[in-house]
Design a protein around this motif. Structure first.
Motif, PDB file in Angstrom:
ATOM      1  N   HIS A  55     -13.054  34.156  61.952  1.00  0.00           N
ATOM      2  CA  HIS A  55     -13.099  35.630  61.662  1.00  0.00           C
ATOM      3  C   HIS A  55     -14.684  35.938  61.582  1.00  0.00           C
ATOM      4  N   GLU A  56     -15.588  35.298  60.772  1.00  0.00           N
ATOM      5  CA  GLU A  56     -16.835  35.582  61.075  1.00  0.00           C
ATOM      6  C   GLU A  56     -17.401  35.557  62.235  1.00  0.00           C
ATOM      7  N   ALA A  57     -17.110  34.478  63.183  1.00  0.00           N
ATOM      8  CA  ALA A  57     -17.693  34.355  64.529  1.00  0.00           C
ATOM      9  C   ALA A  57     -17.597  35.610  65.139  1.00  0.00           C
ATOM     10  N   MET A  58     -16.246  35.975  65.208  1.00  0.00           N
ATOM     11  CA  MET A  58     -15.701  37.326  65.833  1.00  0.00           C
ATOM     12  C   MET A  58     -16.821  38.503  65.489  1.00  0.00           C
ATOM     13  N   LEU A  59     -16.794  38.679  63.995  1.00  0.00           N
ATOM     14  CA  LEU A  59     -17.793  39.687  63.659  1.00  0.00           C
ATOM     15  C   LEU A  59     -19.116  39.660  63.824  1.00  0.00           C
ATOM     16  N   GLN A  60     -19.640  38.596  63.980  1.00  0.00           N
ATOM     17  CA  GLN A  60     -21.140  38.329  64.162  1.00  0.00           C
ATOM     18  C   GLN A  60     -21.590  38.306  65.582  1.00  0.00           C
ATOM     19  N   ALA A  61     -20.600  38.285  66.615  1.00  0.00           N
ATOM     20  CA  ALA A  61     -20.806  38.090  68.062  1.00  0.00           C
ATOM     21  C   ALA A  61     -21.726  39.483  68.485  1.00  0.00           C
ATOM     22  N   PRO A  62     -20.974  40.896  68.002  1.00  0.00           N
ATOM     23  CA  PRO A  62     -21.595  41.992  68.467  1.00  0.00           C
ATOM     24  C   PRO A  62     -22.833  42.189  67.916  1.00  0.00           C
ATOM     25  N   VAL A  63     -23.218  41.794  66.588  1.00  0.00           N
ATOM     26  CA  VAL A  63     -24.368  41.890  66.046  1.00  0.00           C
ATOM     27  C   VAL A  63     -25.437  41.006  66.550  1.00  0.00           C
ATOM     28  N   HIS A  64     -25.012  39.840  66.889  1.00  0.00           N
ATOM     29  CA  HIS A  64     -26.068  39.082  67.594  1.00  0.00           C
ATOM     30  C   HIS A  64     -26.458  39.308  69.013  1.00  0.00           C
TER      31      HIS A  64
END
Length: 422
Positions: free
Chosen positions: A186-195
């Motif tokens: 879940h966290e990896a999915m959320l952070q991808a657009p941020v990064h």
């Protein structure tokens, strides 16, 4: 006719292929310059990249220190091999901070590449090395180094590669979860657009780099302007000295030669009078020379040749039907002076040789050939301060619009060819 591996390395060669490169005329990179007055040298481009790389490494170390507790928990939450990989990236950044201002540029590039590769490997295997609790909440500190690595890639590669890295690197943790966990945390999915937004740092580093390069261009342009001013002053001073010599020594001698009492050598008076006329024409400037009829130009050239070398075989004529046409007086003066210098050289340096002068002239072109059968000479061996062949013959004709000149010399003799086309 006779008369006596550097610290720039790989980085400098690649610098002109990235944004703001200025060295290569065909690089096609934005902001490139083919003007030699504004081009930034490879060494200066490499110096700018070195400085930017050092600042990026320093920022990377600060980011790791800011991560604090997450860094300290790495040995407890990850396998030893992954911890070694992550801390290896930090080690490379520390080396760059300590030695980034003094290392040869090729070594810097190797360290930049190593840091990028280590970060990519850590992101791609993060869920393979994770041994902690719920992977859905994992946010490893190594992700924070992405903007630094993006900027390193911007210093290393062309923009298509940089763009590809910006798009793909935020997806590496997502792919790691899909491969090693069989699902996307879940966290990896959320952070991808941020990064993905870290690509803005690349635009910033490009802007800083372009600004530094522009400053170097301005400095280089000012330096060249200062050099030219100094050269112009030097030339003006030499011309002033020459003008004094001509006025005080040459002119007085020539005038005295035309007024000698008794029975002086006739050739001396003719030569002195001709030299005075040439000085008067030079003082009047190039615009003062009028058009001269071809038949009169032929007579002047032939007379000048016989005056300088009375024993020479002179055959100068007009192209049939061109006798009534006209040629520029400035061209005639330059050709006559260059021919006379060539003949004087032959008389002085190849005495007793057979001298031949051939020429054809019409309103649109001139061709003069001066040849002797003397021992010849080596043009490359002429001292820099000797101006006879280099300036009085070649330089004078080549400076003439449409003019040309060449000298061929070997054991069989010397041939000087003078030409002009309207």
């Amino acid at each position: 006719m006779t008369v006596p591996p550097s610290a720039v390395g790989m980085g400098s060669r690649s610098a002109d292929r990235r944004l703001g490169g200025t060295r290569s005329a065909g690089s096609g990179s934005p902001g490139s310059s083919t003007d030699p007055d504004t081009a930034v040298s490879d060494g200066r481009v490499a110096h700018i990249d070195r400085l930017l790389g050092w600042v990026l490494a320093l920022c990377g170390v600060v980011i790791v220190l800011a991560a604090g507790s997450r860094v300290r928990l790495t040995p407890a939450q990850f396998a030893p091999w992954w911890a070694a990989l992550a801390f290896g990236t930090v080690g490379i950044l520390l080396v760059l901070v300590v030695t980034g201002r003094i290392l040869p540029n090729p070594w810097l590039r190797v360290l930049w590449i190593s840091a990028v590769v280590a970060t990519v490997a850590a992101q791609a295997t993060v869920f393979a090395g994770y041994t902690g609790g719920d992977p859905d909440t994992l946010r490893p500190w190594v992700w924070a180094l992405e903007p630094i690595m993006m900027c390193f890639v911007a210093l290393l590669a062309r923009w298509p590669v940089v763009l590809g890295y910006i798009v793909l690197s935020p997806l590496l943790p997502v792919l790691s979860g899909a491969v090693f966990l069989g699902r996307i945390p879940h966290e990896a999915m959320l952070q991808a657009p941020v990064h993905l937004g870290n690509g803005a740092f690349v635009a910033i580093i490009y802007g800083i780099r372009a600004g530094l390069l522009e400053r170097e261009r301005v400095a280089e342009r000012n330096r060249r302007i200062s050099e030219r001013r100094a050269q112009a002053r030097s030339v003006a001073e030499r011309q002033q000295v020459l003008a004094r010599i001509v006025h005080d020594e040459v002119l007085s001698t020539l005038i005295a030669a035309t007024r000698l009492p008794g029975e002086p050598v006739p050739e001396l008076r003719v030569a002195a009078r001709t030299a005075l006329q040439a000085l008067e024409r030079a003082a009047a400037g190039p615009g003062a020379s009028a058009e001269i009829a071809v038949h009169e130009a032929v007579e002047r050239l032939a007379a000048a040749a016989r005056r300088c070398a009375p024993g020479a075989e002179v055959r100068i004529g007009a192209v049939r039907g061109a006798e009534a046409e006209a040629v520029p007086g400035a061209m005639l003066d330059a050709a006559a002076s260059a021919m006379s210098e060539a003949l004087r050289n032959s008389v002085v340096h190849a005495p007793g040789s057979r001298l031949r002068v051939r020429g054809r002239l019409d309103a649109a072109r001139l061709r003069l050939t001066i040849a002797d059968d003397g021992p010849g000479f080596d043009e490359g061996a002429i001292p820099e301060e000797r101006l006879g062949v280099r300036e009085s013959i070649l330089g004078r004709m080549r400076a003439l619009p449409g003019g040309s000149a060449s000298v061929r010399a070997d054991a069989a003799g010397t041939v000087v060819e003078l030409g002009w086309r309207r």
